[in-house]
Structures are given as C-alpha cells and as structure tokens.
Write a protein that holds these residues in place. Structure first.
Motif, PDB file in Angstrom:
ATOM      1  N   VAL A   1      -6.307 -10.323  -1.680  1.00 17.38           N
ATOM      2  CA  VAL A   1      -6.082  -8.732  -1.785  1.00 17.38           C
ATOM      3  C   VAL A   1      -6.623  -8.361  -3.514  1.00 17.38           C
ATOM      4  O   VAL A   1      -7.049  -7.465  -3.602  1.00 17.38           O
TER       5      VAL A   1
ATOM      6  N   ASP B   1      -9.795  -5.938  -4.126  1.00 18.25           N
ATOM      7  CA  ASP B   1      -9.483  -4.660  -4.915  1.00 18.25           C
ATOM      8  C   ASP B   1     -10.645  -4.236  -5.593  1.00 18.25           C
ATOM      9  O   ASP B   1     -10.867  -3.290  -6.276  1.00 18.25           O
TER      10      ASP B   1
ATOM     11  N   ASP C   1       0.523  -3.258  -1.714  1.00 15.30           N
ATOM     12  CA  ASP C   1      -0.418  -4.180  -1.643  1.00 15.30           C
ATOM     13  C   ASP C   1       0.123  -5.841  -2.157  1.00 15.30           C
ATOM     14  O   ASP C   1      -0.092  -6.714  -1.723  1.00 15.30           O
ATOM     15  N   HIS C   2       0.673  -5.485  -3.498  1.00 19.60           N
ATOM     16  CA  HIS C   2       0.716  -6.962  -4.107  1.00 19.60           C
ATOM     17  C   HIS C   2       2.081  -7.324  -4.295  1.00 19.60           C
ATOM     18  O   HIS C   2       2.400  -8.463  -4.862  1.00 19.60           O
TER      19      HIS C   2
ATOM     20  N   GLN D   1      -0.294  -5.723   1.560  1.00 18.45           N
ATOM     21  CA  GLN D   1      -1.615  -5.293   2.642  1.00 18.45           C
ATOM     22  C   GLN D   1      -2.822  -5.174   1.751  1.00 18.45           C
ATOM     23  O   GLN D   1      -2.695  -5.533   0.633  1.00 18.45           O
ATOM     24  N   TYR D   2      -3.791  -4.523   2.574  1.00 13.12           N
ATOM     25  CA  TYR D   2      -4.975  -4.324   1.898  1.00 13.12           C
ATOM     26  C   TYR D   2      -5.617  -3.155   1.568  1.00 13.12           C
ATOM     27  O   TYR D   2      -6.573  -2.597   1.802  1.00 13.12           O
ATOM     28  N   ASN D   3      -4.440  -2.184   1.310  1.00 15.42           N
ATOM     29  CA  ASN D   3      -4.756  -0.684   0.947  1.00 15.42           C
ATOM     30  C   ASN D   3      -5.588  -0.323  -0.053  1.00 15.42           C
ATOM     31  O   ASN D   3      -6.457   0.472   0.151  1.00 15.42           O
TER      32      ASN D   3
END
Length: 524
Positions: free
Chosen positions: A108, A112, A156-157, A161-163
C-alpha cells in the motif's frame, strides 16, 4: 536548471517523506477484514487460471473488482511469493503471518507513489499569489490536505485498502484536464473504471465535460455552445481510447463467455440498501425516520409489534434493513434518485462549462449525489468527494467553507471503522492534527475575507465532540450497550448525514449561481 527546480519542491519531498514515515509506524496496527479480502485476491489471481478468477468462491471474500484490479493483484502476488508463499494458497483462509502483514502494508505504501505524483501534478495547477510565504501558498496547503488526508491514512494504512493508488489515478486524470491534456485524462479515467467501478459515480461529469469541452471546440460570445464547432475526429479519438481500454480489460472474459459472471460479481444487487453500518446519507435519515415512526406507532397502539421483523426493530445496522412503516427502497429507486440529484449539475456544465474547475465542481457533486442516494454505499466513499474538493478549497472562500464542513463530518463518520481500544488515541490525534491544519491554513489563506464559518456551522461541528464522548466513553457504561449496541453507530451516521447533506446543498448553490465564462474559449 534542475537544482532550482529541486529546491523549489523540497518542501513537497519533505511532506511526502513525512507522511510515508507515519505510514511505516502503522505497519502493526489493527487491520480489518479487507486485509483478508486482498490476501485472498492475491491467492486467487496467483494460483488459478484467469478463467476461474470470477468463479472461485472458497472464501466468502470473492473477487468483485474489475479485471484491471485483478491483474494489479496478480502483479503484486509475484512479489508476495518472496515474502511468504503460504499467503498465496487459496485454502489458507484468514492467513496473516508477520511476513504477510509486512508485505501487504508495504504494498500500500509503495503504490501510494502514484498518489504522491498525482498530488504534485495537481499542485502545479494551483493559482498562486506572489509574495506569500510557504505556509500561505495554495500549493503547500493543497499538498498537505491531500498527502496527509486523515481519511486516507486510516482507511488505507490501518483499516487496509488501496485507495491512495486509485485516487492517485483519479487526481492525475483531473490534473491532465486542468493542463488541457484531455485525451490523457480520458485514458486515465477509463483505466480507473477498470480498476474500481465505484468511480462510475463521477462518470457523468467526465462524459459530459469531454463531449462539451473537447469534442466541441468553440463557444459563442455568451459562453453557449457553438454547434458548428463539433469535431467528429475528436469524438472518434475519444471513443477509441475508452473502448480499447474496456476491450483490453473485459476482452478475455468476453471471449471465454464469462462476461455475465463478471458483471454479476461487480454489481451484487442482492446486498441490502445500506452497508454493514449506515453511511451518513439520505438513507440513514430515512431508516431512522422509519424506526422512529414504528416505535411511535407501537407506543400509540397504532401498529402491532409482533408483525415487525426483529432486525427492523432491534437488530440495528444490518445489511438487509426491513422498513416497518415507510416504503421499502429498491435499487431502481436509488438509481432514479441518484440521477435526479446530479442531472442539474451535469446540465449546468453542458450549458456553461466554466472550464476544468466547473468540471471538477460537477464531479464532486456527482460523487456526493451518488453517496447520498446510492444503493449499498460504503462509508469510505465520502473520500471521493473530499479529496477532489480540496483542489477547489484552496482557490475559493465558499469552497473552503464547504470543504471544512464536509471533511470534518465525513472524516468523523469514518471513526467506527477503527473500533479497537489501541487505535482510539491514534484516530483522535490524526483527526485533530488534520482538522486543526485545515482550519488554520484555510483561514489564513482567506484572512482578508472574514470568518469562513458562521456561528451555526461552528456549533454543529463542535457538536461532534460530545457525540464522540458519548459514543466512546459514556454509552459503553450503560445497560443499553448490551440490548441496543448499534446506537452509537446510528447516532454517528445520522448526525454526520446532516453535515454531508448541507455540504451537498451548498455545492449545488455554487454551481447554479456561478457566473459563466464568456468568450470563444477553445479547448485543447
């Protein structure tokens, strides 16, 4: 030449490294079931042939994202095998070895980088006032609002998730439209739709904007459409980019006769109106109104409680919410409501586009309209409005005002995602830091225009403090915690829904009252 450029953007590098360091500190934080969702998708795409990806159902967390995201997971899986091969075994349900956690967290953070690059491109589009110090520059404020966004950090962290990666693609597409590189913007958005189909929320804004400002090359003197300026070649080029992207994505499944199966995974309408807990939208208000009317009806002996399902009266926040008094809502009704909520904004950019900023405003309205009226909306979808609105917030006092209300209520509505005791101080601290920066920086940026919020808006936002105290500290000590455990979630959703709805109305007023851009502006 390179040295001055590096020095000019040194603050951006520092912001990016700083937030990346914070992300690394969260490696061992709590993670939700979404962690297992993505581990399972790694296993499915790595261990099985493509023809079985959208049929595999060993885990309840079946693959339900578009093909490009499946290939994204496939690519990650070839790195994952060097950390722990066991995570790539489909039968290893709920597998979370230390090496698996490390890999997924780092994946992730690494992806980013797309988001960081997109933020840098968006900062280049800011209108800067010369002579201001760094902390007063629009680009610095925007970079901080995006890179250090509270919602992205916890979703995300911590939650997982991988938004960031996906929003990176979205913001890069937006930046390309600001830079008048419309075909690149269209390609990026087409790719994004094939990574995560929730971005269909904003597709109407993209479609109308590109048709109006790219396929038609000139306006009349009053800003209205000049029909004779239509370019068939531009329409063909645009169509080829979009269609070829979808062909590459869905082509293999069409050839295998699996398109219907893929679509059924992407759009599971058998799920309920609301997600596991009510997102702060219209249906949260509708549901609580139904509960209030049903309780009142029983008290007045107008309704028979024995005819109500247990879920509708006491079960609280379940996916299949059964309305007791008000009419039940179907997917078709939510679709109609969503379309009606965004049509005036879409029509507005067709009639008077007002450039890329008009498109961006319409995009935020489409995101909010879909969030407020959509079917089975996830609470995390509020970020689809908050992040793009950040670009407008640094250029307009009224947009800054809306941003402060929407971001504060929208971010607060994400608090229930982190329900463990050890994460409580983390989410409160991160929320406070982001909110304090947002208010102080935007107030300074528009200091010459008076206060950003009026007394009623300030009082509403301050109401979040006692709400948090009640939900986290007071309510768990009451006897109701055992009989009505959903009440804190309900209070959070309903209270925040009021702020989200108010922000939506404010944005609509800004669209309908905005002065039109005149002149024969020619699109690139």
């Amino acid at each position: 030449m390179a040295a001055p450029m590096i020095a000019e953007w040194s603050w951006f590098v520092a912001l990016a490294f700083g937030v990346s360091f914070i992300k690394c500190l969260l490696l061992n934080a709590y993670h939700s079931t979404d962690f297992e969702v993505h581990r399972n998708w790694l296993a499915v795409t790595h261990s099985l042939p493509v023809s079985q990806w959208y049929y595999e159902s060993t885990s309840e967390w079946t693959l339900d994202y578009p093909p490009f995201f499946a290939w994204f997971e496939y690519g990650l899986s070839h790195v994952a095998k060097y950390f722990d091969k066991e995570m790539l075994v489909v039968q290893n349900l709920n597998y979370a070895s230390p090496a698996t956690v490390l890999f997924q967290r780092l994946s992730v953070i690494f992806t980013d980088l797309v988001f960081i690059y997109a933020v840098k491109e968006c900062c280049k589009c800011c209108r800067e006032d010369k002579g201001k110090d760094l902390l007063g520059k629009s680009s610095f404020i925007l970079a901080t609002l995006l890179l250090w966004n509270f919602g992205l950090l916890i979703v995300d962290h911590i939650h997982f998730q991988y938004n960031g990666f996906l929003f990176g693609v979205l913001l890069l597409s937006v930046a390309r439209h600001f830079q008048k590189r419309h075909l690149e913007g269209a390609l990026l958005f087409a790719v994004l739709l094939n990574l995560k189909h929730i971005y269909l929320y904003v597709a109407p804004a993209y479609g109308i904007f590109l048709l109006r400002c790219f396929c038609f090359t000139q306006n009349n003197a009053d800003g209205s459409l000049q029909w004779r300026s239509f370019s068939p070649l531009r329409l063909v080029a645009l169509g080829l980019i979009v269609l070829s992207t979808f062909a590459v994505s869905f082509g293999p499944f069409i050839v295998k006769g699996q398109l219907q199966q893929v679509i059924s995974r992407l759009f599971p309408f058998k799920r309920g109106l609301c997600h596991a807990y009510w997102a702060p939208n219209i249906w949260a208000l509708y549901n609580i109104a139904d509960k209030a009317l049903s309780i009142l009806g029983v008290k007045l002996k107008l309704l028979d409680m024995s005819k109500f399902s247990k879920a509708s009266m006491t079960g609280g926040l379940v996916q299949e919410f059964q309305h007791s008094v008000l009419p039940s809502v179907s997917p078709l009704i939510t679709l109609i409501c969503t379309l009606l909520s965004i049509l005036p904004a879409v029509f507005s950019i067709w009639r008077r586009p007002n450039g890329a900023r008009g498109f961006l405003r319409c995009m935020v309205i489409c995101a909010l309209g879909s969030f407020l009226f959509g079917w089975h909306v996830h609470e995390k979808a509020i970020l689809m409005a908050i992040l793009p609105l950040s670009l407008l917030a640094v250029e307009s006092k009224e947009d800054a005002r809306t941003f402060l209300i929407l971001s504060t209520t929208g971010h607060f509505s994400l608090f229930p995602l982190l329900f463990t005791a050890q994460e409580l101080p983390i989410k409160i601290l991160l929320m406070l830091l982001f909110t304090i920066f947002s208010f102080s920086s935007l107030t300074k940026l528009f200091s010459k225009s008076g206060p950003l919020l009026n007394s009623v808006e300030v009082a509403y936002l301050l109401g979040l403090v006692p709400l948090e105290l009640i939900c986290e500290f007071v309510y768990p000590l009451t006897s109701w915690q055992h009989t009505l455990p959903f009440i804190p979630l309900l209070l959070t959703s309903v209270y925040c829904a009021l702020g989200v709805l108010y922000s939506f109305i404010r944005l609509y007023l800004s669209v309908l009252t905005a002065p039109s851009t005149t002149g024969k502006a020619k699109s690139q």
